[in-house]
Design a protein around this motif. Structure first.
Motif, PDB file in Angstrom:
ATOM      1  N   LEU A  29     -11.426 -41.333  89.264  1.00 47.48           N
ATOM      2  CA  LEU A  29     -12.534 -41.402  90.220  1.00 47.48           C
ATOM      3  C   LEU A  29     -12.182 -40.760  91.560  1.00 47.48           C
ATOM      4  O   LEU A  29     -12.993 -40.738  92.473  1.00 47.48           O
ATOM      5  N   GLY A  30     -10.960 -40.259  91.675  1.00 48.85           N
ATOM      6  CA  GLY A  30     -10.531 -39.605  92.898  1.00 48.85           C
ATOM      7  C   GLY A  30      -9.968 -40.544  93.942  1.00 48.85           C
ATOM      8  O   GLY A  30      -9.766 -40.155  95.083  1.00 48.85           O
ATOM      9  N   VAL A  31      -9.697 -41.777  93.567  1.00 47.01           N
ATOM     10  CA  VAL A  31      -9.117 -42.751  94.501  1.00 47.01           C
ATOM     11  C   VAL A  31      -7.602 -42.662  94.381  1.00 47.01           C
ATOM     12  O   VAL A  31      -7.031 -43.031  93.362  1.00 47.01           O
ATOM     13  N   ASP A  32      -6.965 -42.154  95.426  1.00 51.43           N
ATOM     14  CA  ASP A  32      -5.514 -41.953  95.405  1.00 51.43           C
ATOM     15  C   ASP A  32      -4.788 -42.870  96.397  1.00 51.43           C
ATOM     16  O   ASP A  32      -3.621 -42.670  96.690  1.00 51.43           O
ATOM     17  N   THR A  33      -5.473 -43.876  96.905  1.00 49.38           N
ATOM     18  CA  THR A  33      -4.929 -44.746  97.944  1.00 49.38           C
ATOM     19  C   THR A  33      -3.870 -45.708  97.432  1.00 49.38           C
ATOM     20  O   THR A  33      -2.967 -46.088  98.163  1.00 49.38           O
ATOM     21  N   PHE A  34      -3.959 -46.095  96.164  1.00 45.57           N
ATOM     22  CA  PHE A  34      -3.118 -47.168  95.645  1.00 45.57           C
ATOM     23  C   PHE A  34      -2.019 -46.627  94.743  1.00 45.57           C
ATOM     24  O   PHE A  34      -2.274 -45.820  93.859  1.00 45.57           O
ATOM     25  N   ALA A  35      -0.800 -47.127  94.943  1.00 42.25           N
ATOM     26  CA  ALA A  35       0.343 -46.672  94.157  1.00 42.25           C
ATOM     27  C   ALA A  35       0.336 -47.289  92.759  1.00 42.25           C
ATOM     28  O   ALA A  35       0.755 -46.645  91.798  1.00 42.25           O
ATOM     29  N   SER A  36      -0.144 -48.526  92.641  1.00 43.07           N
ATOM     30  CA  SER A  36      -0.189 -49.178  91.337  1.00 43.07           C
ATOM     31  C   SER A  36      -1.187 -50.332  91.388  1.00 43.07           C
ATOM     32  O   SER A  36      -1.614 -50.754  92.459  1.00 43.07           O
ATOM     33  N   VAL A  37      -1.526 -50.829  90.209  1.00 45.89           N
ATOM     34  CA  VAL A  37      -2.424 -51.971  90.083  1.00 45.89           C
ATOM     35  C   VAL A  37      -1.802 -52.943  89.089  1.00 45.89           C
ATOM     36  O   VAL A  37      -1.310 -52.523  88.047  1.00 45.89           O
ATOM     37  N   ARG A  38      -1.822 -54.233  89.419  1.00 47.98           N
ATOM     38  CA  ARG A  38      -1.377 -55.268  88.490  1.00 47.98           C
ATOM     39  C   ARG A  38      -2.496 -56.291  88.385  1.00 47.98           C
ATOM     40  O   ARG A  38      -3.120 -56.634  89.375  1.00 47.98           O
ATOM     41  N   ILE A  39      -2.743 -56.762  87.191  1.00 49.15           N
ATOM     42  CA  ILE A  39      -3.823 -57.701  86.948  1.00 49.15           C
ATOM     43  C   ILE A  39      -3.238 -59.036  86.508  1.00 49.15           C
ATOM     44  O   ILE A  39      -2.364 -59.085  85.644  1.00 49.15           O
ATOM     45  N   GLY A  40      -3.721 -60.101  87.124  1.00 48.94           N
ATOM     46  CA  GLY A  40      -3.254 -61.441  86.804  1.00 48.94           C
ATOM     47  C   GLY A  40      -4.408 -62.373  86.530  1.00 48.94           C
ATOM     48  O   GLY A  40      -5.522 -61.937  86.226  1.00 48.94           O
ATOM     49  N   LYS A  41      -4.136 -63.664  86.665  1.00 47.75           N
ATOM     50  CA  LYS A  41      -5.135 -64.698  86.407  1.00 47.75           C
ATOM     51  C   LYS A  41      -5.225 -65.619  87.616  1.00 47.75           C
ATOM     52  O   LYS A  41      -4.235 -65.862  88.297  1.00 47.75           O
ATOM     53  N   ARG A  42      -6.435 -66.139  87.839  1.00 45.65           N
ATOM     54  CA  ARG A  42      -6.678 -67.099  88.913  1.00 45.65           C
ATOM     55  C   ARG A  42      -7.347 -68.325  88.297  1.00 45.65           C
ATOM     56  O   ARG A  42      -8.325 -68.206  87.570  1.00 45.65           O
ATOM     57  N   PHE A  43      -6.813 -69.494  88.610  1.00 45.39           N
ATOM     58  CA  PHE A  43      -7.372 -70.755  88.137  1.00 45.39           C
ATOM     59  C   PHE A  43      -7.807 -71.565  89.352  1.00 45.39           C
ATOM     60  O   PHE A  43      -7.100 -71.601  90.353  1.00 45.39           O
TER      61      PHE A  43
END
Length: 82
Positions: A29-43
């Protein structure tokens, strides 16, 4: 009624395929701002009454025993939200 929020994330040394997929989509999408993404869980656990040290200790035990898989995940935060 207070709420206790528990955040669980994959262990840092493990690959996160969902995070990689989102990072790839952002790049496309052309978004180069972030070096990485990690996905977790929220309870979110709503407490019937006051939150004291015993309640927080019980939530910590629940987070370690039920909400997370200790082999591949870490409990990274427990926070009381009023």
């Amino acid at each position: 009624m207070p709420t206790i929020v528990v955040d669980v994330m994959p262990k840092a040394e493990l690959l996160d395929p969902q995070g990689k997929a989102v990072a790839g989509a952002l790049s496309r999408l052309g978004v180069d701002t972030f070096a990485s993404v990690r996905i977790g869980k929220r309870f979110e656990l709503q407490v019937d009454g006051e939150v004291d040290d015993a309640t927080l200790a019980q939530v910590r035990q629940i987070a370690d025993d039920i909400l997370s898989n200790a082999v591949i995940e870490d409990v990274v935060g427990i926070e009381v939200v009023e």
